[in-house]
Scaffold this active site. Structure first.
Site, PDB file in Angstrom:
ATOM      1  N   HIS A   1       0.826  -1.215   0.000  1.00 25.50           N
ATOM      2  CA  HIS A   1       0.000   0.000   0.000  1.00 25.50           C
ATOM      3  C   HIS A   1       0.858   1.261   0.000  1.00 25.50           C
ATOM      4  CE1 HIS A   1      -3.118  -2.630   2.348  1.00 25.50           C
ATOM      5  NE2 HIS A   1      -2.839  -3.108   1.162  1.00 25.50           N
TER       6      HIS A   1
ATOM      7  N   HIS B   1      -8.987  -9.717  12.421  1.00 24.86           N
ATOM      8  CA  HIS B   1      -8.959  -8.492  11.597  1.00 24.86           C
ATOM      9  C   HIS B   1      -9.438  -8.838  10.194  1.00 24.86           C
ATOM     10  CE1 HIS B   1      -7.671  -4.773   9.921  1.00 24.86           C
ATOM     11  NE2 HIS B   1      -6.403  -5.052   9.691  1.00 24.86           N
TER      12      HIS B   1
ATOM     13  N   GLU C   1      -8.977  -7.145   7.338  1.00 27.07           N
ATOM     14  CA  GLU C   1      -8.150  -6.811   6.173  1.00 27.07           C
ATOM     15  C   GLU C   1      -7.652  -8.100   5.521  1.00 27.07           C
ATOM     16  OE1 GLU C   1      -5.165  -3.784   6.858  1.00 27.07           O
ATOM     17  OE2 GLU C   1      -5.116  -3.324   4.710  1.00 27.07           O
TER      18      GLU C   1
ATOM     19  N   ASP D   1      -5.121  -9.352   4.098  1.00 32.22           N
ATOM     20  CA  ASP D   1      -3.869 -10.075   4.355  1.00 32.22           C
ATOM     21  C   ASP D   1      -4.024 -11.045   5.529  1.00 32.22           C
ATOM     22  OD1 ASP D   1      -4.117  -7.651   5.771  1.00 32.22           O
ATOM     23  OD2 ASP D   1      -1.963  -7.471   6.103  1.00 32.22           O
TER      24      ASP D   1
ATOM     25  N   HIS E   1      -5.463  -1.140  13.502  1.00 30.96           N
ATOM     26  CA  HIS E   1      -5.669   0.146  12.871  1.00 30.96           C
ATOM     27  C   HIS E   1      -6.985   0.255  12.073  1.00 30.96           C
ATOM     28  CE1 HIS E   1      -4.370  -1.224   8.656  1.00 30.96           C
ATOM     29  NE2 HIS E   1      -4.402  -2.284   9.432  1.00 30.96           N
TER      30      HIS E   1
ATOM     31  N   ASP F   1      -2.121  -7.218  13.764  1.00 32.70           N
ATOM     32  CA  ASP F   1      -1.201  -6.208  13.220  1.00 32.70           C
ATOM     33  C   ASP F   1      -0.310  -5.578  14.301  1.00 32.70           C
ATOM     34  OD1 ASP F   1      -1.715  -6.265  10.478  1.00 32.70           O
ATOM     35  OD2 ASP F   1      -3.400  -4.878  10.625  1.00 32.70           O
TER      36      ASP F   1
ATOM     37  N   TYR G   1       7.036  -0.049  10.719  1.00 29.80           N
ATOM     38  CA  TYR G   1       5.650  -0.533  10.655  1.00 29.80           C
ATOM     39  C   TYR G   1       4.743   0.382  11.491  1.00 29.80           C
ATOM     40  CZ  TYR G   1       1.894  -4.032  10.849  1.00 29.80           C
ATOM     41  OH  TYR G   1       0.690  -4.683  10.745  1.00 29.80           O
TER      42      TYR G   1
ATOM     43  N   HIS H   1       2.359 -10.352  11.347  1.00 31.95           N
ATOM     44  CA  HIS H   1       3.430 -10.056  10.383  1.00 31.95           C
ATOM     45  C   HIS H   1       4.767 -10.166  11.111  1.00 31.95           C
ATOM     46  CE1 HIS H   1       0.692  -8.417   7.337  1.00 31.95           C
ATOM     47  NE2 HIS H   1       0.185  -7.606   8.226  1.00 31.95           N
TER      48      HIS H   1
HETATM   49 FE1  FEO Z   1      -4.439  -4.367   8.728  1.00 30.27          FE
HETATM   50 FE2  FEO Z   1      -1.900  -6.685   8.255  1.00 30.27          FE
HETATM   51  O1  FEO Z   1      -3.535  -5.808   7.952  1.00 30.27           O
END
Ligand code: FEO
Length: 395
Positions: free
Chosen positions: A25, A79, A81, A83, A146, A165, A193, A224
């Protein structure tokens, strides 16, 4: 054959390694990333998070190293999102009777929007628990860390916080623990990050850290990067420091230039900070990526941004940086931080003026005013600029 990795008895890392991810992103990820998922073998087999859709095969192969994926009874989705949720359809295809545990209301809404409402969802709020056998998982909403739906899952039996995250790093490696890859590099990636993803929501981080203060945690398993097992206090302390937004006596000078006058001004501002004893870094936007600069903005008390006037406005490179900075600026602005707009111009000073307007919108105090220079640099003008910066610093 892809393998799972046991991180505690009956708890396995089963994620995907994205060695070649270089742009997440708009954030440069020079060490790639991982999409971590965790499999808990208990009376009711539970999968914590999934991964990007294109890593679904990798996830399923690693799970299959331990069990038949059909045995999964719960998928905890911390989450929405993609990923982390993107492989939910692939998992549900193999374990169609599994229940998906997600936050209420935003996790529920988000997952239904992405994957439909054909699955069985269990929505949870802070303090809710899920008994999966000898383990009882507890959930804590980490709203806006987030996204609105974010939550973390804690397993008191294992003393593991599955933090999604939070505490993550975009860092692909063949080793999976903080003590196996070198703390300085992992902390540097965690800082980048934080600055590029979490920073605008620092107030929410403070709240989330408070909610977790009483949990006995000896491992943080983020979604991550590497797993924290030897440096949990260090990363907790760093999150407390970063989220406080307490500025350090440190200056970042960022610029682009057409005919070197704004560049000369940038160098002069750096010299003034050096003379004042303030550690400083200089970033030419032609040579540095905005996501790397943002990492340095995180602690900086002084953020100087320079542009000459081009086409009656600031340069597009500077506008892009300021747009990114605005998006990552904390709600409530930057208390105690000084923005220093500067730049050169020929007949109209809209370039530096637009920089000033943007820095003000980000929430910086423009205590030094806007520092400008008409036409080409000269010793007298640079000397005055030097003195203006020293005066701003109270020298
Ligand atoms: Fe908010 Fe790793 O995605």
């Amino acid at each position: 054959m892809l393998r799972a990795l046991e991180i505690k008895p009956d708890v396995y890392w089963v994620g995907g390694i994205d060695w070649n991810e270089r742009n997440f992103h708009g954030y440069t990820t020079d060490r790639g990333s991982t999409y971590n998922a965790y499999l808990i073998l208990d009376e009711h087999v539970t999968l914590i998070d999934t991964c990007k859709p294109e890593f679904a095969d990798e996830l399923i192969e690693r799970i299959s190293d331990i069990i038949d994926p059909a045995r999964i009874e719960y998928v905890v989705s911390n989450h929405v999102e993609q990923d982390h949720s993107g492989a939910i359809p692939a998992i549900m295809e193999r374990a169609p009777h599994a229940k998906i545990v997600t936050s209420s209301p935003h996790g529920l809404k988000g997952l239904a929007a992405h994957y439909g409402d054909a699955y069985e969802y269990v929505s949870v709020k802070t303090g809710d628990i899920l008994c999966i056998g000898k383990r009882t998982l507890t959930f804590t909403a980490t709203v806006m860390v987030h996204w609105p739906d974010n939550m973390v899952t804690y397993s008191p039996h294992d003393k593991i916080l599955f933090s999604n995250d939070a505490f993550g790093q975009h860092f692909a490696s063949s080793k999976h623990f903080d003590d196996e890859v070198g703390l300085p590099e992992v902390l540097a990636q965690a800082k980048k990050y934080y600055a590029n993803i979490v920073m605008p929501y620092s107030r929410h981080v403070v709240r989330a850290l408070g909610a977790l203060a009483d949990a006995d945690i000896d491992m943080i398993a983020p979604s991550h990067g590497v797993i924290w097992r030897s440096h949990v206090p260090e990363i907790m302390a760093e999150y407390a420091r970063w989220s406080s937004l307490e500025p350090e006596e440190y200056a970042v000078v960022v610029y682009d230039s057409m005919w070197h006058t704004t560049e000369a001004m940038a160098h002069q501002i750096v010299e003034a900070f050096i003379e004042a004893g303030t550690p400083t870094r200089l970033f030419d936007l032609k040579a540095n990526h905005i996501s790397d600069i943002m990492t340095e903005v995180l602690p900086a008390k002084y953020v100087a941004v320079g542009s000459p006037t081009l086409n009656n406005g600031m340069m597009p490179t500077v506008a892009a940086f300021l747009c990114y900075l605005k998006g990552l600026s904390p709600k409530g602005g930057w208390p105690g931080r000084v923005g220093i707009p500067f730049g050169s111009f020929g007949w109209g000073k809209n370039g530096p003026d637009e920089v000033a307007e943007s820095l003000e919108k980000c929430g910086f105090d423009l205590a030094f005013g806007t520092l400008t220079h008409q036409w080409t640099e000269d010793e007298e003008g640079l000397g005055q600029l030097h003195e203006a910066v020293l005066a701003g610093l109270g020298r």
